[in-house]
Design a protein around this motif. Sequence first.
Motif, PDB file in Angstrom:
ATOM      1  N   PRO A  58      -8.542  38.098 -10.216  1.00 47.30           N
ATOM      2  CA  PRO A  58      -8.215  39.298  -9.434  1.00 47.30           C
ATOM      3  C   PRO A  58      -9.348  40.322  -9.532  1.00 47.30           C
ATOM      4  O   PRO A  58      -9.875  40.589 -10.620  1.00 47.30           O
ATOM      5  N   ILE A  59      -9.721  40.897  -8.388  1.00 48.97           N
ATOM      6  CA  ILE A  59     -10.716  41.976  -8.368  1.00 48.97           C
ATOM      7  C   ILE A  59     -10.239  43.059  -7.408  1.00 48.97           C
ATOM      8  O   ILE A  59      -9.401  42.826  -6.519  1.00 48.97           O
ATOM      9  N   ALA A  60     -10.765  44.270  -7.586  1.00 45.81           N
ATOM     10  CA  ALA A  60     -10.406  45.408  -6.735  1.00 45.81           C
ATOM     11  C   ALA A  60     -11.215  45.381  -5.439  1.00 45.81           C
ATOM     12  O   ALA A  60     -12.302  44.801  -5.394  1.00 45.81           O
ATOM     13  N   PRO A  61     -10.715  46.016  -4.383  1.00 46.91           N
ATOM     14  CA  PRO A  61     -11.448  46.025  -3.109  1.00 46.91           C
ATOM     15  C   PRO A  61     -12.849  46.609  -3.244  1.00 46.91           C
ATOM     16  O   PRO A  61     -13.789  46.120  -2.613  1.00 46.91           O
ATOM     17  N   TRP A  62     -13.006  47.677  -4.051  1.00 49.24           N
ATOM     18  CA  TRP A  62     -14.327  48.274  -4.187  1.00 49.24           C
ATOM     19  C   TRP A  62     -15.285  47.380  -4.978  1.00 49.24           C
ATOM     20  O   TRP A  62     -16.485  47.410  -4.746  1.00 49.24           O
ATOM     21  N   GLU A  63     -14.745  46.545  -5.872  1.00 47.79           N
ATOM     22  CA  GLU A  63     -15.594  45.577  -6.564  1.00 47.79           C
ATOM     23  C   GLU A  63     -16.081  44.520  -5.590  1.00 47.79           C
ATOM     24  O   GLU A  63     -17.246  44.094  -5.648  1.00 47.79           O
ATOM     25  N   ALA A  64     -15.206  44.110  -4.683  1.00 43.34           N
ATOM     26  CA  ALA A  64     -15.603  43.120  -3.687  1.00 43.34           C
ATOM     27  C   ALA A  64     -16.592  43.717  -2.693  1.00 43.34           C
ATOM     28  O   ALA A  64     -17.562  43.060  -2.290  1.00 43.34           O
ATOM     29  N   ALA A  65     -16.389  44.968  -2.289  1.00 43.18           N
ATOM     30  CA  ALA A  65     -17.238  45.595  -1.276  1.00 43.18           C
ATOM     31  C   ALA A  65     -18.590  46.005  -1.840  1.00 43.18           C
ATOM     32  O   ALA A  65     -19.636  45.792  -1.202  1.00 43.18           O
ATOM     33  N   LEU A  66     -18.612  46.592  -3.041  1.00 41.92           N
ATOM     34  CA  LEU A  66     -19.836  47.159  -3.594  1.00 41.92           C
ATOM     35  C   LEU A  66     -20.542  46.237  -4.573  1.00 41.92           C
ATOM     36  O   LEU A  66     -21.703  46.460  -4.909  1.00 41.92           O
ATOM     37  N   GLY A  67     -19.851  45.207  -5.029  1.00 44.05           N
ATOM     38  CA  GLY A  67     -20.396  44.352  -6.071  1.00 44.05           C
ATOM     39  C   GLY A  67     -20.055  44.920  -7.440  1.00 44.05           C
ATOM     40  O   GLY A  67     -19.901  46.129  -7.602  1.00 44.05           O
ATOM     41  N   ALA A  68     -19.937  44.052  -8.432  1.00 44.72           N
ATOM     42  CA  ALA A  68     -19.592  44.509  -9.774  1.00 44.72           C
ATOM     43  C   ALA A  68     -19.825  43.376 -10.766  1.00 44.72           C
ATOM     44  O   ALA A  68     -19.901  42.202 -10.389  1.00 44.72           O
ATOM     45  N   THR A  96     -12.224  31.558  -8.257  1.00 40.29           N
ATOM     46  CA  THR A  96     -11.842  31.982  -6.904  1.00 40.29           C
ATOM     47  C   THR A  96     -11.496  33.468  -6.935  1.00 40.29           C
ATOM     48  O   THR A  96     -10.608  33.883  -7.683  1.00 40.29           O
ATOM     49  N   LEU A  97     -12.211  34.258  -6.140  1.00 38.61           N
ATOM     50  CA  LEU A  97     -11.990  35.702  -6.111  1.00 38.61           C
ATOM     51  C   LEU A  97     -10.689  36.013  -5.374  1.00 38.61           C
ATOM     52  O   LEU A  97     -10.441  35.508  -4.272  1.00 38.61           O
ATOM     53  N   ASP A  98      -9.880  36.835  -5.999  1.00 37.42           N
ATOM     54  CA  ASP A  98      -8.577  37.214  -5.451  1.00 37.42           C
ATOM     55  C   ASP A  98      -8.557  38.744  -5.325  1.00 37.42           C
ATOM     56  O   ASP A  98      -8.326  39.445  -6.310  1.00 37.42           O
ATOM     57  N   VAL A  99      -8.842  39.231  -4.114  1.00 36.27           N
ATOM     58  CA  VAL A  99      -8.924  40.679  -3.901  1.00 36.27           C
ATOM     59  C   VAL A  99      -7.518  41.267  -3.876  1.00 36.27           C
ATOM     60  O   VAL A  99      -6.685  40.895  -3.046  1.00 36.27           O
ATOM     61  N   ARG A 100      -7.241  42.181  -4.791  1.00 35.25           N
ATOM     62  CA  ARG A 100      -5.933  42.831  -4.899  1.00 35.25           C
ATOM     63  C   ARG A 100      -6.039  44.261  -4.355  1.00 35.25           C
ATOM     64  O   ARG A 100      -6.928  45.014  -4.756  1.00 35.25           O
TER      65      ARG A 100
END
Length: 299
Positions: free
Chosen positions: A215-225, A268-272
């Motif tokens: 699980p990752i946050a939307p901003w982590e997916a959008a901005l990278g982390a 597998t990235l799971d955007v929460r």
Amino acid sequence: MEFKDYYDTLGVKPDATDAEIKSAYRRLARKYHPDVSKEAGAEDKFKSVNEAYEALRDPSRRKAYDQLRAGGYREGDPFRGPPPNWQRETDFGGGEGGFDQESFSDFFESLFGGRSAAGRTGPRPGRDLHAQIAVDLGTAYHGGRERISLRDGSGERTLEVRIPAGIAPGQQIRLAGQGYPGMHGGKAGDLILEVGLRDDPRFKLDGRNVLVNLPIAPWEAALGATVTVPTLGGNVELRVPAGSDGGRKMRLRGRGWPGKTPGDQIVTLDVRVPKADTAEQRELYEALAKAYFEYDPRG
């Protein structure tokens, strides 16, 4: 006394190979083992499967049985015993070890139970006992110990089993001397355990690769982390590239199942998406919607 069709018991054809007979025996022994099966009559079926395999696994016994069966006998036919020249024409002293006559039927003993005085009193090794053991994924990965309870002809007993690190499902562990007891001073057979894995809430094994959802946050997916990822060998850091979509798969090489060539871990990235529970949070979502008014996630 009734004739027993051992091929029918194992569900194989009379021309089955030794490997096919062994495979059928293992499958049915697992299915009807009293420690595993909940079916009615499973213990009797388990004994029948053991008896059929004991008759067919030894070449000399199988050859003699086939000659008898060729006379037209079928399952359940009345059987008065083997012909008078049975013992003179056949020799059952060889094969893959002895057997405990008390665990087999009168039919089996009438065919294979008669031995010379030396054969009856000489040491005979016991048969191997087959069972299953289920272990946690972490225990199979790192190695460890597992306690199991077995019920066999000698009653119920508990054993502590050493689990080798990196053992895979379907592999076997052999415990020497823990099978059926021998006769007349013969050594006991071995206990052969087929390993299965319990379900794990985080990890799934796919061959030698380990699968995990992250699980990752939307901003982590959008901005990278850089995020922490659990693996069976411990936590590691993973760099999520900017602009990653949910469902994207990332590979951690060598972090899968151990072995000569270790597998990988597939992440597998799971955007929460967090809920907008406050007025301020709703305003932020509205501002985001305005900033991306041209964006259509459906194409």
